[in-house]
Design an enzyme around this catalytic site. Sequence first.
Site, PDB file in Angstrom:
ATOM      1  N   GLN A 122       0.793  -1.134  -0.018  1.00 20.84           N
ATOM      2  CA  GLN A 122      -0.024  -0.044   0.061  1.00 20.84           C
ATOM      3  C   GLN A 122       0.947   1.238   0.041  1.00 20.84           C
ATOM      4  O   GLN A 122       0.599   2.157  -0.785  1.00 20.84           O
ATOM      5  CB  GLN A 122      -0.836   0.030   1.292  1.00 20.84           C
ATOM      6  CG  GLN A 122      -1.909   0.886   1.298  1.00 20.84           C
ATOM      7  CD  GLN A 122      -3.006   0.747   0.214  1.00 20.84           C
ATOM      8  OE1 GLN A 122      -3.314  -0.396  -0.380  1.00 20.84           O
ATOM      9  NE2 GLN A 122      -3.798   2.055  -0.475  1.00 20.84           N
ATOM     10  N   SER A 148      -5.681   1.316   4.791  1.00 22.80           N
ATOM     11  CA  SER A 148      -6.317   0.607   3.682  1.00 22.80           C
ATOM     12  C   SER A 148      -6.923  -0.735   4.434  1.00 22.80           C
ATOM     13  O   SER A 148      -6.189  -1.382   5.027  1.00 22.80           O
ATOM     14  CB  SER A 148      -5.383   0.030   2.628  1.00 22.80           C
ATOM     15  OG  SER A 148      -6.178  -0.887   1.816  1.00 22.80           O
ATOM     16  N   GLU A 201     -17.892   2.958  -3.681  1.00 21.64           N
ATOM     17  CA  GLU A 201     -17.205   2.298  -4.383  1.00 21.64           C
ATOM     18  C   GLU A 201     -17.986   0.613  -4.680  1.00 21.64           C
ATOM     19  O   GLU A 201     -18.225  -0.102  -3.582  1.00 21.64           O
ATOM     20  CB  GLU A 201     -15.898   1.674  -3.745  1.00 21.64           C
ATOM     21  CG  GLU A 201     -14.744   2.638  -3.806  1.00 21.64           C
ATOM     22  CD  GLU A 201     -13.389   2.427  -3.245  1.00 21.64           C
ATOM     23  OE1 GLU A 201     -13.233   1.083  -3.021  1.00 21.64           O
ATOM     24  OE2 GLU A 201     -12.471   3.051  -3.234  1.00 21.64           O
ATOM     25  N   HIS A 204     -16.111  -2.844  -4.246  1.00 22.47           N
ATOM     26  CA  HIS A 204     -15.272  -3.260  -2.774  1.00 22.47           C
ATOM     27  C   HIS A 204     -16.127  -3.824  -1.857  1.00 22.47           C
ATOM     28  O   HIS A 204     -17.019  -3.165  -1.455  1.00 22.47           O
ATOM     29  CB  HIS A 204     -14.568  -1.956  -2.207  1.00 22.47           C
ATOM     30  CG  HIS A 204     -13.767  -2.140  -1.233  1.00 22.47           C
ATOM     31  ND1 HIS A 204     -12.583  -1.942  -1.089  1.00 22.47           N
ATOM     32  CD2 HIS A 204     -14.312  -2.553   0.193  1.00 22.47           C
ATOM     33  CE1 HIS A 204     -12.110  -2.259   0.266  1.00 22.47           C
ATOM     34  NE2 HIS A 204     -13.129  -2.652   1.012  1.00 22.47           N
TER      35      HIS A 204
HETATM   36 ZN   LIG Z   1     -10.964  -1.969  -2.386  1.00 22.50          ZN
END
Ligand SMILES: [Zn+2]
Length: 240
Positions: A122, A148, A201, A204
């Site tokens: 990340q 994240s 999103e 996700h």
């Molecule tokens: Zn994601």
Amino acid sequence: MKLKNILISTTLSLGITLPIGRLSKLDIDNYSYILEDEDITNNDLEECEGALLLVNKYNPLNDSYEPLDLKKPNIPFINNSIEEEKQMREVASNAIEELFRKAKDDGINFLATSAYRSYNTQNDIYLSRLEAKGKEYADKYVALPGKSEHQTGLSIDVTNERRNFTKKCKEAKWLASNSYKFGFILRYPKGKENITGISYEPWHIRYVGKKAAKEIFQNRITLEEYLKNKQYDLVRREIN
Ligand SMILES: [Zn+2]
């Protein structure tokens, strides 16, 4: 079972997590909490250890947090996925295989793009985006290392064969309506950006276990709201 006022200490560095997160910055390395409801235990809330781990900009993971039970689910990934991001924690890996299988039965073909990402990966992603597009862009579109959710090994991004995963495509609709049956939630729903801190999103999803996923889906809430709602059951006290 009487669990009233039992003090339990735990540390995230051992991979043990707490189900309840206050929506403020926490010392995630070392804290304790008190169970106040005699009928509710951690296990009642979490179907696997850490399934309700909250990661957002106020609740980062440290650089050494690495799930111990990562495995590679038997699902198709896009060609440019790297090996590391083809992994998930075992429970999520099994669940995503089931989700992909059931979707296929319904005529929906998903491709996975990215699941587990280590702190270092990340970090690399953030730095390369920073270099290429500048700080404003990087801060808007890339989570800082530790912040994240992909570092938990419980999240995965998916796409479709057209690589055009928008709210209105049939794959996104299927995912939004069915993920909870497999223990996943749409982690960053539309209209909840002020709570999650992340733009909508549709691709996700995050494993939280079937019980929590169903409640989050039915009540149209986020993981943050779910955990906050449960606070009457469990009160966390930070050490010191
Ligand atoms: Zn994601």
